[in-house]
Design an enzyme around this catalytic site. Structure first.
Site, PDB file in Angstrom:
ATOM      1  N   GLU A 346       0.878  -1.173   0.000  1.00 27.77           N
ATOM      2  CA  GLU A 346       0.000   0.000   0.000  1.00 27.77           C
ATOM      3  C   GLU A 346       0.905   1.208   0.000  1.00 27.77           C
ATOM      4  OE1 GLU A 346      -3.955   1.727   0.734  1.00 27.77           O
ATOM      5  OE2 GLU A 346      -3.490  -0.384   0.516  1.00 27.77           O
ATOM      6  N   SER A 529       6.127   6.617  -0.819  1.00 25.96           N
ATOM      7  CA  SER A 529       7.418   6.075  -1.239  1.00 25.96           C
ATOM      8  C   SER A 529       8.254   5.561  -0.080  1.00 25.96           C
ATOM      9  CB  SER A 529       8.232   7.133  -1.997  1.00 25.96           C
ATOM     10  OG  SER A 529       7.438   7.711  -2.979  1.00 25.96           O
ATOM     11  N   ARG A 530       7.585   5.050   0.944  1.00 26.59           N
ATOM     12  CA  ARG A 530       8.263   4.464   2.098  1.00 26.59           C
ATOM     13  C   ARG A 530       9.066   5.477   2.918  1.00 26.59           C
ATOM     14  NH1 ARG A 530       4.592   1.622   1.240  1.00 26.59           N
ATOM     15  NH2 ARG A 530       4.680  -0.625   1.159  1.00 26.59           N
ATOM     16  N   LEU A 531       8.860   6.762   2.668  1.00 26.95           N
ATOM     17  CA  LEU A 531       9.570   7.773   3.464  1.00 26.95           C
ATOM     18  C   LEU A 531       8.675   8.168   4.645  1.00 26.95           C
ATOM     19  CD1 LEU A 531      11.251   9.873   0.649  1.00 26.95           C
ATOM     20  CD2 LEU A 531      12.266   8.156   2.141  1.00 26.95           C
TER      21      LEU A 531
END
Ligand SMILES: [K+]
Length: 555
Positions: A346, A529-531
């Site tokens: 997700e 973006s996984r940040l």
């Protein structure tokens, strides 16, 4: 309030706000200002604002007590989540039936072109329906199914291409509903039907400022739409598509996210794509009952809509149709996809957690997030993973329910003979984790655990339902038992022993509470973006041990 888009209604009752002042709150990119008590014009304004500002990819979280804002029809692995509300409103029988259909799509009837026309005649003849009524329901089904499969946040721009018959009419209706669901709509309707019903539908769309595009305008901009709805031909289609629809259908070939209404246009109603048109939509919304050609459909999403079929028709045509869950206008009837676990991911879009938003005190921060989870209507927002380890350092983890929290710690109750209790007896360090999936949030808390006072345990024990009290007496948790019957028998015995409700069930010594006293907190907010945002509170590095020190960690 809840802009409950999918269910065609908006809750405008009194808001419930737990222990909070009437304040506005900013989440993520957009602030939604909420009026404190009666959400009237201010909130309606918010919705308009939300619709006009609500460009992808943005998620806005509503902070008031509300129904879950997502409603679902058992789309397996859909981009949306199944709503617990919806599950609760579905009977066990319907659930079983739905599950059966998911596992065996052959348990659904597929009908011929002749049967489809005959059903149409029956509905609009002896059964007393009118065409506009059926079209409205069909169009609403299509819009609802699109809302499920292509969430509005990520698929905002929708083009609906309408043909000359009722299938085109369904498209016009769907366009109107989709607009109200928050999508940005365009319509292409090259051969308009000269009947009052269709004039009305067009006027309605024009009054919403929905642009009508000419077919010549389409080639250059088709790829700029997130979803294209094919409402060109339905079950009355015969032969080869004639101009201008032949060229229009060709423009849909190879496009992603094409949604066909009832029939993929150009397909033979029973045989499928025998004309070699090449249109293979991503999604099909069958109406009333799937037509025979739908057996050839290989796309990702297959829904059934048109929740108006009376039993008389089902009996007459021997139709086997799945039940619709809750109040839904559509039901998933696709094949279960094979699951590539590695691809399940997700993208967390929307909310942010910045230092300036953070409370100085981690308990207040937890309270705020916990209340958000409650207000969002998340199922069991107090469910947490509890990780313990024995004195050799071998870990174990399980879900437990938080039963209280304040500045002294986080409390849960259990059996003092359970594995976790034994581990805590030899190693009091533990960690608890809350994951509030719909908010893309996680809270991790680590600390030392001690038993709560016996008065506290007594008080909580006696607040539990009598059945749970008996359950605590019955279960020698974590010990091996010979079978289910051991529990059932012991439960029955105790039930008869305590049948007289005036007898107070004594709390067994082996049952009581634990309190984790936090040494560290981490608040995790999923980001794009996984940040992700990760902010920790720790004590050990604080100069003044009573103060919490906040740090940001790399995600
Ligand atoms: K169609």
């Amino acid at each position: 309030f809840c802009p409950n888009l999918h269910r065609n209604r908006l809750r405008v009752g009194t808001c419930k706000w737990q222990d909070k002042p009437a304040s506005a709150k900013v989440h993520g990119y957009h602030g939604i200002t909420l009026s404190p008590i009666a959400p009237t014009s201010a909130c309606l304004h918010c919705i308009q604002e939300r619709q006009s500002l609500f460009k992808p990819p943005v998620t806005v979280y509503d902070k008031y007590q509300s129904l879950s804002h997502r409603v679902h029809t058992y789309t397996p692995l859909s981009k949306s989540q199944a709503s617990d509300q919806q599950l609760f409103h579905t009977t066990k029988k319907d659930m079983d039936s739905l599950v059966q259909h998911l596992h065996d799509p052959n348990s659904i009837s597929y009908i011929s072109q002749e049967a489809a026309a005959a059903i149409d005649e029956l509905l609009m003849g002896p059964l007393g329906f009118s065409v506009d009524q059926l079209m409205e329901l069909a169009g609403l089904s299509v819009a609802s199914a699109i809302f499920e499969a292509y969430p509005v946040q990520a698929n905002n721009r929708v083009l609906v291409i309408c043909g000359p018959g009722n299938n085109g009419g369904d498209g016009l209706v769907a366009a109107r509903h989709l607009h109200h669901f928050g999508y940005s709509l365009s319509v292409c309707y090259p051969k308009r039907t000269d009947k009052p019903l269709y004039h009305g539908l067009v006027t309605q769309l024009e009054s919403l400022s929905i642009p009508f595009l000419l077919e010549d305008e389409l080639p250059s901009i088709l790829s700029s739409f997130d979803v294209v709805v094919d409402a060109i031909f339905g079950f009355s289609f015969r032969g080869q598509p004639r101009p201008p629809f032949d060229a229009l259908i060709q423009k849909l070939v190879g496009l992603p996210n094409v949604v066909s209404v009832d029939i993929p246009s150009g397909w033979h109603v029973e045989e499928g794509d025998i004309n070699g048109i090449g249109l293979h939509p991503d999604m099909l919304v069958s109406l009333t009952a799937p037509k025979l050609c739908a057996r050839k459909f290989k796309g990702l999403h297959h829904f059934l809509g048109g929740r108006f079929v009376p039993p008389l028709i089902a009996e007459k045509f021997g139709l086997k149709l799945p039940p619709y869950p809750g109040t839904s206008q559509c039901v998933w009837i696709g094949k279960l996809p094979s699951i590539d676990v590695g691809s399940l991911r997700e993208n967390y879009v929307g909310a942010v957690l910045l230092e300036e938003h953070l409370n100085a005190d981690p308990f207040s921060q937890f309270k705020e997030w916990f209340e958000d989870a409650v207000a969002m209507g998340l199922p069991e927002p107090n469910a947490m993973t509890l990780a313990t380890a024995n004195k050799e350092g071998h870990p174990s983890a399980r879900m437990v329910l938080l039963k209280g929290y304040d500045e002294h710690g986080f409390v849960w109750y259990t059996n003092y003979g359970s594995r976790k209790a034994l581990e805590l007896a030899s190693n009091p360090w533990a960690s608890i984790v809350f994951f509030w999936e719909r908010l893309h949030r996680q809270a991790r808390i680590t600390g030392c655990v001690e038993k709560v006072s016996s008065e506290e345990s007594d008080e909580y024990f006696h607040s539990r339902p009598r059945e749970s009290q008996i359950g605590a007496l019955v279960s020698a948790q974590s010990t091996v038992i010979a079978g289910r019957h051991v529990l059932d028998q012991a439960y029955e015995d105790l039930q008869s022993r305590y049948a007289d409700k005036s007898i107070i069930i004594p709390r067994p010594d082996h049952w009581g509470g634990f309190r984790l006293q936090p040494e560290a907190f981490e608040f995790w907010q999923g980001r794009e973006s996984r940040l992700h945002d990760r902010l920790t509170y720790t004590k050990e590095m604080a100069v003044d041990k009573s103060n919490w020190v906040i740090h940001r960690l790399a995600p």
